[in-house]
Design a protein around this motif. Structure first.
Motif, PDB file in Angstrom:
ATOM      1  N   PHE A 254       0.845  -1.193   0.000  1.00 18.82           N
ATOM      2  CA  PHE A 254       0.000   0.000   0.000  1.00 18.82           C
ATOM      3  C   PHE A 254       0.883   1.246   0.000  1.00 18.82           C
ATOM      4  N   GLU A 255       0.543   2.208  -0.838  1.00 20.05           N
ATOM      5  CA  GLU A 255       1.313   3.454  -0.897  1.00 20.05           C
ATOM      6  C   GLU A 255       1.299   4.186   0.439  1.00 20.05           C
ATOM      7  N   ARG A 256       0.157   4.123   1.128  1.00 13.62           N
ATOM      8  CA  ARG A 256      -0.009   4.870   2.379  1.00 13.62           C
ATOM      9  C   ARG A 256      -0.446   3.904   3.481  1.00 13.62           C
ATOM     10  N   PRO A 257       0.508   3.201   4.094  1.00 17.14           N
ATOM     11  CA  PRO A 257       0.149   2.200   5.107  1.00 17.14           C
ATOM     12  C   PRO A 257      -0.592   2.783   6.303  1.00 17.14           C
ATOM     13  N   LYS A 258      -0.284   4.019   6.681  1.00 16.60           N
ATOM     14  CA  LYS A 258      -0.993   4.622   7.808  1.00 16.60           C
ATOM     15  C   LYS A 258      -2.468   4.793   7.483  1.00 16.60           C
ATOM     16  N   GLU A 259      -2.761   5.196   6.261  1.00 21.27           N
ATOM     17  CA  GLU A 259      -4.152   5.351   5.838  1.00 21.27           C
ATOM     18  C   GLU A 259      -4.863   3.999   5.813  1.00 21.27           C
ATOM     19  N   ALA A 260      -4.146   2.963   5.396  1.00 21.92           N
ATOM     20  CA  ALA A 260      -4.727   1.616   5.392  1.00 21.92           C
ATOM     21  C   ALA A 260      -5.029   1.160   6.817  1.00 21.92           C
ATOM     22  N   LEU A 261      -4.116   1.420   7.739  1.00 20.36           N
ATOM     23  CA  LEU A 261      -4.339   1.051   9.137  1.00 20.36           C
ATOM     24  C   LEU A 261      -5.528   1.809   9.722  1.00 20.36           C
ATOM     25  N   SER A 262      -5.681   3.061   9.336  1.00 18.34           N
ATOM     26  CA  SER A 262      -6.814   3.852   9.807  1.00 18.34           C
ATOM     27  C   SER A 262      -8.134   3.266   9.316  1.00 18.34           C
ATOM     28  N   GLU A 263      -8.149   2.811   8.072  1.00 18.35           N
ATOM     29  CA  GLU A 263      -9.355   2.189   7.528  1.00 18.35           C
ATOM     30  C   GLU A 263      -9.649   0.868   8.233  1.00 18.35           C
TER      31      GLU A 263
ATOM     32  N   GLY B  47      14.016 -14.235  -9.749  1.00 23.92           N
ATOM     33  CA  GLY B  47      12.673 -13.794 -10.098  1.00 23.92           C
ATOM     34  C   GLY B  47      12.472 -13.666 -11.589  1.00 23.92           C
ATOM     35  N   LYS B  48      13.532 -13.342 -12.303  1.00 24.49           N
ATOM     36  CA  LYS B  48      13.438 -13.207 -13.755  1.00 24.49           C
ATOM     37  C   LYS B  48      13.149 -14.547 -14.431  1.00 24.49           C
ATOM     38  N   VAL B  49      13.481 -15.634 -13.726  1.00 28.51           N
ATOM     39  CA  VAL B  49      13.233 -16.965 -14.282  1.00 28.51           C
ATOM     40  C   VAL B  49      11.745 -17.281 -14.275  1.00 28.51           C
ATOM     41  N   ARG B  50      11.045 -16.879 -13.185  1.00 32.02           N
ATOM     42  CA  ARG B  50       9.638 -17.220 -13.032  1.00 32.02           C
ATOM     43  C   ARG B  50       8.694 -16.076 -13.358  1.00 32.02           C
ATOM     44  N   SER B  51       9.202 -14.870 -13.509  1.00 33.36           N
ATOM     45  CA  SER B  51       8.351 -13.714 -13.774  1.00 33.36           C
ATOM     46  C   SER B  51       9.196 -12.659 -14.472  1.00 33.36           C
ATOM     47  N   LYS B  52       8.650 -11.461 -14.605  1.00 33.47           N
ATOM     48  CA  LYS B  52       9.404 -10.379 -15.218  1.00 33.47           C
ATOM     49  C   LYS B  52      10.180  -9.607 -14.158  1.00 33.47           C
ATOM     50  N   ALA B  53      11.190  -8.868 -14.605  1.00 34.21           N
ATOM     51  CA  ALA B  53      12.072  -8.174 -13.674  1.00 34.21           C
ATOM     52  C   ALA B  53      11.324  -7.180 -12.801  1.00 34.21           C
ATOM     53  N   ASP B  54      10.264  -6.548 -13.339  1.00 34.87           N
ATOM     54  CA  ASP B  54       9.563  -5.540 -12.550  1.00 34.87           C
ATOM     55  C   ASP B  54       8.831  -6.145 -11.360  1.00 34.87           C
ATOM     56  N   VAL B  55       8.500  -7.436 -11.433  1.00 31.85           N
ATOM     57  CA  VAL B  55       7.818  -8.098 -10.324  1.00 31.85           C
ATOM     58  C   VAL B  55       8.739  -8.175  -9.113  1.00 31.85           C
ATOM     59  N   THR B  56       9.927  -8.741  -9.300  1.00 29.34           N
ATOM     60  CA  THR B  56      10.844  -8.873  -8.173  1.00 29.34           C
ATOM     61  C   THR B  56      11.413  -7.522  -7.749  1.00 29.34           C
ATOM     62  N   ARG B  57      11.547  -6.591  -8.679  1.00 27.05           N
ATOM     63  CA  ARG B  57      11.985  -5.243  -8.309  1.00 27.05           C
ATOM     64  C   ARG B  57      10.953  -4.591  -7.390  1.00 27.05           C
ATOM     65  N   HIS B  58       9.684  -4.761  -7.717  1.00 29.32           N
ATOM     66  CA  HIS B  58       8.613  -4.221  -6.869  1.00 29.32           C
ATOM     67  C   HIS B  58       8.662  -4.861  -5.481  1.00 29.32           C
ATOM     68  N   LEU B  59       8.820  -6.176  -5.426  1.00 28.64           N
ATOM     69  CA  LEU B  59       8.880  -6.869  -4.140  1.00 28.64           C
ATOM     70  C   LEU B  59      10.065  -6.377  -3.313  1.00 28.64           C
ATOM     71  N   TYR B  60      11.208  -6.224  -3.963  1.00 26.26           N
ATOM     72  CA  TYR B  60      12.405  -5.749  -3.264  1.00 26.26           C
ATOM     73  C   TYR B  60      12.184  -4.352  -2.681  1.00 26.26           C
ATOM     74  N   GLU B  61      11.659  -3.456  -3.486  1.00 28.98           N
ATOM     75  CA  GLU B  61      11.484  -2.071  -3.039  1.00 28.98           C
ATOM     76  C   GLU B  61      10.471  -1.964  -1.906  1.00 28.98           C
ATOM     77  N   THR B  62       9.411  -2.774  -1.958  1.00 26.62           N
ATOM     78  CA  THR B  62       8.421  -2.704  -0.879  1.00 26.62           C
ATOM     79  C   THR B  62       8.990  -3.233   0.438  1.00 26.62           C
ATOM     80  N   ILE B  63       9.873  -4.204   0.362  1.00 27.36           N
ATOM     81  CA  ILE B  63      10.488  -4.733   1.587  1.00 27.36           C
ATOM     82  C   ILE B  63      11.418  -3.702   2.224  1.00 27.36           C
ATOM     83  N   VAL B  64      12.282  -3.094   1.434  1.00 29.71           N
ATOM     84  CA  VAL B  64      13.285  -2.188   2.008  1.00 29.71           C
ATOM     85  C   VAL B  64      12.684  -0.844   2.417  1.00 29.71           C
ATOM     86  N   ASN B  65      11.548  -0.463   1.833  1.00 32.19           N
ATOM     87  CA  ASN B  65      10.949   0.838   2.142  1.00 32.19           C
ATOM     88  C   ASN B  65       9.840   0.775   3.189  1.00 32.19           C
TER      89      ASN B  65
END
Length: 221
Positions: A118-127, A167-185
Motif C-alpha cells: 500500500f502506498e499509504r500504510p498509515k491510511e490503510a491502518l486507519s481504515e 525472479g526473472k526466471v519465473r516472472s518479469k524483472a519488474d515483479v521482483t523489483r517491486h517486491l524488493y522495493e516494498t520490503i526495504v521501504n
C-alpha cells in the motif's frame, strides 16, 4: 476524474495464475509456514476480513473456526483464482484504503504479506481501525529486515543477488523489483507500532520469525 488503481495491482493482475507458485519459489517454500503462524492461537476469531486476500489462503485457514470470512482484494484476476480455490468463501473487490464495509463490521482482520504494497500504510491502518469492532484484533504478517547487522547484510545480499535474478526466471524483472522495493521501504518494527497507535489502536506489539526475516504484528482496537 478516472480512479487510479493502487500501485502494484497491474503486476498482480498479470501474475495471478502463477502467483502461488512464484511466491513459493521466491520464499523457498517458507510462506505457508509463516501464514500458519499468523493465525495460530486465533481460536474464536468471529467475523473475519482477509484484507488484500490475494488467492485466499489465509482466510481459508480460519474459515472453519470463524463465524464467517470475507476476502477483499483490488485485483480481479487474483480474486478469480481465490474463488476457484475456495468457492465457499465470499470474495469482494475493493480498495483497502476505502473498503465498502460499515464501521465496526469485523472481529478480526488479517493482512498477510500485503500492507507493504500500500502506498499509504498509515491510511490503510486507519481504515482497518474503522471497520474493526471495539476490542477487535488485527494480525499482520510482513517480510522484514533483520535487526542483527550480520543477518541484515546477508538478507539484503540475498534479495539483491538471489531473489532479483531468480525472479526473472519465473516472472518479469519488474515483479521482483517491486517486491524488493516494498520490503526495504516498509516502516518495520517500532515504526509500524507507532503508526498503529497514531490511528487509534489501543494495543500494538510484534514478534519476529526466523531471526527477523518475517514479523507478525498484533493490534487491538
Amino acid at each position: 476524474m478516472e480512479k487510479r488503481q493502487p500501485v502494484g495491482v497491474e503486476i498482480f493482475d498479470r501474475i495471478a495464475e502463477r502467483y502461488d507458485s512464484i511466491s513459493t519459489f521466491l520464499s523457498l517454500g517458507i510462506i505457508k509456514r509463516w501464514q500458519r503462524e499468523l493465525v495460530r492461537g486465533l481460536e474464536k476469531p468471529g467475523f473475519v476480513l482477509d484484507l488484500a486476500c490475494g488467492t485466499g489462503d489465509v482466510g481459508a485457514l480460519v474459515k472453519g473456526k470463524s463465524k464467517g470470512v470475507v476476502g477483499l482484494d483490488y485485483s480481479l484476476p487474483m480474486l478469480r483464482v481465490a474463488k476457484r480455490k475456495y468457492p465457499e468463501i465470499l470474495f469482494v473487490r475493493g480498495d483497502a484504503l476505502r473498503t465498502p464495509f460499515r464501521d465496526g463490521t469485523f472481529d478480526t482482520v488479517l493482512i498477510s504479506l500485503a500492507l507493504r504494497h500500500f502506498e499509504r500504510p498509515k491510511e490503510a491502518l486507519s481504515e482497518v481501525r474503522r471497520i474493526l469492532k471495539e476490542g477487535g484484533r488485527v494480525r499482520i504478517l510482513e517480510v522484514s529486515i533483520p535487526k542483527n547487522p550480520v543477518l541484515k547484510g546477508l538478507f539484503i545480499t540475498f534479495l539483491k543477488r538471489v531473489m532479483l535474478p531468480l525472479g526473472k526466471v519465473r516472472s518479469k524483472a519488474d515483479v521482483t523489483r517491486h517486491l524488493y522495493e516494498t520490503i526495504v521501504n516498509f516502516p518495520h518494527y517500532e515504526k509500524l507500532i507507532e503508526l498503529s497507535k497514531e490511528v487509534g489502536f489501543k494495543e500494538a506489539s510484534y514478534r519476529t520469525l526466523m531471526g527477523g526475516l518475517a514479523t507478525i504484528y498484533s493490534l487491538r482496537g
